[in-house]
Structures are given as structure tokens and as C-alpha cells.
Design a protein around this motif. Structure first.
Motif, PDB file in Angstrom:
ATOM      1  N   LYS A   1       0.823  -1.211   0.000  1.00 54.64           N
ATOM      2  CA  LYS A   1       0.000   0.000   0.000  1.00 54.64           C
ATOM      3  C   LYS A   1       0.857   1.262   0.000  1.00 54.64           C
ATOM      4  CE  LYS A   1      -4.018  -1.942   2.328  1.00 54.64           C
ATOM      5  NZ  LYS A   1      -4.853  -1.909   3.539  1.00 54.64           N
ATOM      6  N   GLY A   2       2.079   1.150   0.530  1.00 57.44           N
ATOM      7  CA  GLY A   2       2.998   2.278   0.527  1.00 57.44           C
ATOM      8  C   GLY A   2       2.888   3.192   1.735  1.00 57.44           C
ATOM      9  N   PHE A   3       2.269   2.709   2.802  1.00 52.60           N
ATOM     10  CA  PHE A   3       2.170   3.545   4.001  1.00 52.60           C
ATOM     11  C   PHE A   3       1.840   2.694   5.222  1.00 52.60           C
ATOM     12  CE2 PHE A   3      -2.173   3.323   2.477  1.00 52.60           C
ATOM     13  CZ  PHE A   3      -2.928   3.217   3.635  1.00 52.60           C
ATOM     14  N   GLY A   4       1.872   3.350   6.361  1.00 52.98           N
ATOM     15  CA  GLY A   4       1.491   2.725   7.623  1.00 52.98           C
ATOM     16  C   GLY A   4       1.432   3.795   8.693  1.00 52.98           C
ATOM     17  N   PHE A   5       1.397   3.344   9.951  1.00 57.72           N
ATOM     18  CA  PHE A   5       1.277   4.286  11.069  1.00 57.72           C
ATOM     19  C   PHE A   5       2.201   3.883  12.205  1.00 57.72           C
ATOM     20  CE2 PHE A   5      -2.605   4.806   8.705  1.00 57.72           C
ATOM     21  CZ  PHE A   5      -2.793   6.175   8.738  1.00 57.72           C
ATOM     22  N   ALA A   6       2.631   4.887  12.944  1.00 60.08           N
ATOM     23  CA  ALA A   6       3.451   4.694  14.139  1.00 60.08           C
ATOM     24  C   ALA A   6       2.804   5.478  15.275  1.00 60.08           C
ATOM     25  CB  ALA A   6       4.875   5.194  13.904  1.00 60.08           C
ATOM     26  N   ASN A   7       3.160   5.117  16.483  1.00 58.30           N
ATOM     27  CA  ASN A   7       2.703   5.820  17.670  1.00 58.30           C
ATOM     28  C   ASN A   7       3.895   6.424  18.367  1.00 58.30           C
ATOM     29  OD1 ASN A   7       0.692   3.050  17.856  1.00 58.30           O
ATOM     30  ND2 ASN A   7      -0.233   5.058  17.710  1.00 58.30           N
ATOM     31  N   VAL A   8       3.839   7.734  18.615  1.00 60.37           N
ATOM     32  CA  VAL A   8       4.892   8.422  19.362  1.00 60.37           C
ATOM     33  C   VAL A   8       4.644   8.177  20.837  1.00 60.37           C
ATOM     34  CG1 VAL A   8       5.850  10.689  19.962  1.00 60.37           C
ATOM     35  CG2 VAL A   8       5.253  10.166  17.585  1.00 60.37           C
ATOM     36  N   PHE A   9       5.712   7.878  21.564  1.00 59.29           N
ATOM     37  CA  PHE A   9       5.604   7.601  22.989  1.00 59.29           C
ATOM     38  C   PHE A   9       4.934   8.769  23.705  1.00 59.29           C
ATOM     39  CE2 PHE A   9       7.324   7.756  27.325  1.00 59.29           C
ATOM     40  CZ  PHE A   9       6.890   6.516  27.774  1.00 59.29           C
ATOM     41  N   GLY A  10       3.902   8.469  24.494  1.00 58.41           N
ATOM     42  CA  GLY A  10       3.216   9.481  25.293  1.00 58.41           C
ATOM     43  C   GLY A  10       2.125  10.242  24.579  1.00 58.41           C
ATOM     44  N   ARG A  11       1.819   9.876  23.320  1.00 60.72           N
ATOM     45  CA  ARG A  11       0.766  10.576  22.572  1.00 60.72           C
ATOM     46  C   ARG A  11      -0.250   9.568  22.058  1.00 60.72           C
ATOM     47  NH1 ARG A  11       3.011  15.734  19.487  1.00 60.72           N
ATOM     48  NH2 ARG A  11       4.673  16.268  20.904  1.00 60.72           N
ATOM     49  N   ARG A  12      -1.491   9.995  21.963  1.00 64.94           N
ATOM     50  CA  ARG A  12      -2.561   9.097  21.534  1.00 64.94           C
ATOM     51  C   ARG A  12      -2.697   8.988  20.016  1.00 64.94           C
ATOM     52  NH1 ARG A  12      -6.598   7.781  25.443  1.00 64.94           N
ATOM     53  NH2 ARG A  12      -6.074   8.710  27.446  1.00 64.94           N
ATOM     54  N   GLU A  13      -2.461  10.086  19.301  1.00 62.70           N
ATOM     55  CA  GLU A  13      -2.735  10.082  17.865  1.00 62.70           C
ATOM     56  C   GLU A  13      -1.680   9.282  17.097  1.00 62.70           C
ATOM     57  OE1 GLU A  13      -0.148  13.707  18.517  1.00 62.70           O
ATOM     58  OE2 GLU A  13      -1.899  12.924  19.551  1.00 62.70           O
ATOM     59  N   ASP A  14      -2.133   8.709  15.980  1.00 62.36           N
ATOM     60  CA  ASP A  14      -1.236   7.983  15.085  1.00 62.36           C
ATOM     61  C   ASP A  14      -0.457   8.970  14.223  1.00 62.36           C
ATOM     62  OD1 ASP A  14      -2.214   5.575  16.013  1.00 62.36           O
ATOM     63  OD2 ASP A  14      -3.591   5.280  14.335  1.00 62.36           O
ATOM     64  N   VAL A  15       0.713   8.549  13.789  1.00 63.87           N
ATOM     65  CA  VAL A  15       1.542   9.331  12.879  1.00 63.87           C
ATOM     66  C   VAL A  15       1.624   8.564  11.565  1.00 63.87           C
ATOM     67  CG1 VAL A  15       3.839  10.277  12.449  1.00 63.87           C
ATOM     68  CG2 VAL A  15       2.879  10.334  14.765  1.00 63.87           C
ATOM     69  N   PHE A  16       1.239   9.207  10.478  1.00 65.54           N
ATOM     70  CA  PHE A  16       1.275   8.621   9.146  1.00 65.54           C
ATOM     71  C   PHE A  16       2.731   8.488   8.688  1.00 65.54           C
ATOM     72  CE2 PHE A  16       1.254   9.263   4.497  1.00 65.54           C
ATOM     73  CZ  PHE A  16       0.438   8.200   4.115  1.00 65.54           C
ATOM     74  N   VAL A  17       3.081   7.317   8.144  1.00 65.69           N
ATOM     75  CA  VAL A  17       4.430   7.081   7.622  1.00 65.69           C
ATOM     76  C   VAL A  17       4.289   6.626   6.179  1.00 65.69           C
ATOM     77  CG1 VAL A  17       6.589   5.817   7.888  1.00 65.69           C
ATOM     78  CG2 VAL A  17       5.228   6.377   9.924  1.00 65.69           C
ATOM     79  N   HIS A  18       4.784   7.440   5.242  1.00 60.34           N
ATOM     80  CA  HIS A  18       4.713   7.131   3.815  1.00 60.34           C
ATOM     81  C   HIS A  18       5.972   6.385   3.405  1.00 60.34           C
ATOM     82  CE1 HIS A  18       4.522   7.843  -0.534  1.00 60.34           C
ATOM     83  NE2 HIS A  18       3.213   7.996  -0.344  1.00 60.34           N
ATOM     84  N   ILE A  19       5.847   5.471   2.454  1.00 58.24           N
ATOM     85  CA  ILE A  19       6.999   4.683   2.014  1.00 58.24           C
ATOM     86  C   ILE A  19       8.101   5.564   1.427  1.00 58.24           C
ATOM     87  CG2 ILE A  19       6.164   4.162  -0.317  1.00 58.24           C
ATOM     88  CD1 ILE A  19       7.311   1.231   0.311  1.00 58.24           C
ATOM     89  N   GLU A  20       7.723   6.684   0.833  1.00 57.81           N
ATOM     90  CA  GLU A  20       8.747   7.578   0.278  1.00 57.81           C
ATOM     91  C   GLU A  20       9.608   8.173   1.390  1.00 57.81           C
ATOM     92  OE1 GLU A  20      11.281   9.275  -2.178  1.00 57.81           O
ATOM     93  OE2 GLU A  20       9.779   7.773  -2.696  1.00 57.81           O
ATOM     94  N   VAL A  21       9.014   8.438   2.549  1.00 55.82           N
ATOM     95  CA  VAL A  21       9.790   8.921   3.700  1.00 55.82           C
ATOM     96  C   VAL A  21      10.791   7.839   4.121  1.00 55.82           C
ATOM     97  CG1 VAL A  21       9.660   9.631   6.122  1.00 55.82           C
ATOM     98  CG2 VAL A  21       8.023  10.526   4.451  1.00 55.82           C
ATOM     99  N   LEU A  22      10.352   6.566   4.088  1.00 59.29           N
ATOM    100  CA  LEU A  22      11.284   5.477   4.405  1.00 59.29           C
ATOM    101  C   LEU A  22      12.443   5.461   3.430  1.00 59.29           C
ATOM    102  CD1 LEU A  22       9.168   2.330   5.319  1.00 59.29           C
ATOM    103  CD2 LEU A  22      10.206   4.015   6.810  1.00 59.29           C
ATOM    104  N   ARG A  23      12.141   5.530   2.135  1.00 60.96           N
ATOM    105  CA  ARG A  23      13.200   5.494   1.105  1.00 60.96           C
ATOM    106  C   ARG A  23      14.186   6.640   1.299  1.00 60.96           C
ATOM    107  NH1 ARG A  23       8.807   4.312  -3.099  1.00 60.96           N
ATOM    108  NH2 ARG A  23       8.782   2.047  -3.105  1.00 60.96           N
ATOM    109  N   ARG A  24      13.650   7.825   1.546  1.00 58.41           N
ATOM    110  CA  ARG A  24      14.523   8.985   1.758  1.00 58.41           C
ATOM    111  C   ARG A  24      15.373   8.823   3.015  1.00 58.41           C
ATOM    112  NH1 ARG A  24      10.337  13.988   0.554  1.00 58.41           N
ATOM    113  NH2 ARG A  24       9.945  13.450  -1.619  1.00 58.41           N
ATOM    114  N   SER A  25      14.899   7.997   3.948  1.00 57.83           N
ATOM    115  CA  SER A  25      15.622   7.745   5.196  1.00 57.83           C
ATOM    116  C   SER A  25      16.531   6.518   5.096  1.00 57.83           C
ATOM    117  CB  SER A  25      14.624   7.559   6.345  1.00 57.83           C
ATOM    118  OG  SER A  25      13.838   8.726   6.506  1.00 57.83           O
TER     119      SER A  25
END
Length: 177
Positions: free
Chosen positions: A117-141
Motif C-alpha cells: 500500500k505504501g504507508f502505515g502508522f506509528a505511535n509516538v511515545f506518550g501521545r494518543r494520535e497515530d503518525v502517518f508514515v509514507h513509504i517515500e519517507v522510508l526510502r529517503r531515510s
């Protein structure tokens, strides 16, 4: 038990990841100086603190000769591919580069990631909301995939559709910088 590593022949090589398949548990590196492909095993990558690496990433590795050829025994550094043929991310196009760079690294865990699908979600420690992670951000990283529960350090900004990662680092790599 026979060990076929020749410890006298270990040397440092700089090259490019030809391909790496987390499902198969290995991939290959092409040395800048030429020569045969160098085996990169998933265990060596995990020892560096990553479960994946993107094709085309620049890599410095310690290499040893074996009866079957050259293999990486330690990763010294990984850098994202030098050229990205991908499309820009519209969600962050309008955000100033200084704001993106100033976002702090935050501890996070992968909730889920679907490479197809090219994306997913992560959770930042201490926060409730999800953080969107795009596959292009992974590639750039310099990453190619994420596993549920994997520890990360991420830079997060408020994008057009909510919180999103603009940079992703393996936890072990981020804490050593």
C-alpha cells in the motif's frame, strides 16, 4: 563446526545496496571499487539496528572473504540513495525546510506498515494520535520496510491531513548520533 570466515581478510568497503529482501533475509551490495557482489545477511543488518534497507542506499561495511565469496560482517553506516526518482510528498511540499529540519526526533513504535500500500502508522511515545508514515519517507531515510512493534526515532510535523513523519531512523542509529 566449520567456520569459513577468514578474519585476516577483513576490510572496509563502500558501496551501494543492489537489493535487499527482508522476507528472504538477505541481499547484495555492489562495491564502488568493483568486483563480485557482497552478501548482506539480515542478521548483520539487525545488528546495525535495522530490519530493512532500501535499494540504492549508500553503505559502508566490513567485509570478509568466505569459501562462497565476500560477505558483510558489520555495517558501519547507511545513507539514503543519492538520487530519488520519486514524486515529492504533497502533504509537506508547502512546509518550510527549516521547520522540517527543526522537528525533534521522537521515540515511536510501528503500529503497522504495508509496503504494498505504501504507508502505515506509528505511535509516538506518550501521545494518543497515530503518525502517518509514507513509504517515500522510508526510502529517503534509507529504509525499505517496517515491522509492527519496531522501535523508531521519527521527526513529525502537522501535514495537510494530520501528523506525519518526515524522517525515520532506526532507534539504535538515532541514539548513537
Amino acid at each position: 563446526m566449520k567456520h569459513d570466515l577468514n578474519f585476516d581478510d577483513q576490510r572496509t568497503i563502500t558501496g551501494t545496496v543492489k537489493w535487499f529482501d527482508p522476507g528472504k533475509g538477505f541481499g547484495f551490495v555492489v562495491a564502488d571499487a568493483g568486483g563480485p557482489d557482497i552478501l548482506l545477511h539480515a542478521n548483520v543488518l539487525r545488528n546495525f539496528g535495522q530490519n530493512s534497507v532500501t535499494d540504492g542506499a549508500r553503505i559502508d561495511i566490513a567485509v570478509q572473504s568466505t569459501e562462497r565469496g565476500k560477505q558483510a560482517v558489520q555495517i558501519l553506516s547507511i545513507a539514503p540513495p543519492e538520487e530519488s526518482s520519486s514524486q515529492p510528498l504533497s502533504d509537506v511540499d508547502e512546509i518550510d525546510d527549516d521547520i522540517l529540519a527543526a522537528a525533534p526526533l521522537e521515540a515511536a513504535r510501528v503500529k503497522w506498515f504495508d509496503k504494498v500500500k505504501g504507508f502505515g502508522f506509528a505511535n509516538v511515545f506518550g501521545r494518543r494520535e497515530d503518525v502517518f508514515v509514507h513509504i517515500e519517507v522510508l526510502r529517503r531515510s534509507g529504509l525499505a520496510d517496517l515491522q509492527p512493534g519496531e522501535a523508531l526515532a521519527i521527526r513529525v510535523v502537522d501535514g495537510k491531513r494530520g501528523r506525519m513523519a518526515t524522517e525515520v531512523s532506526a532507534w539504535e542509529t538515532a541514539v548513537s548520533e
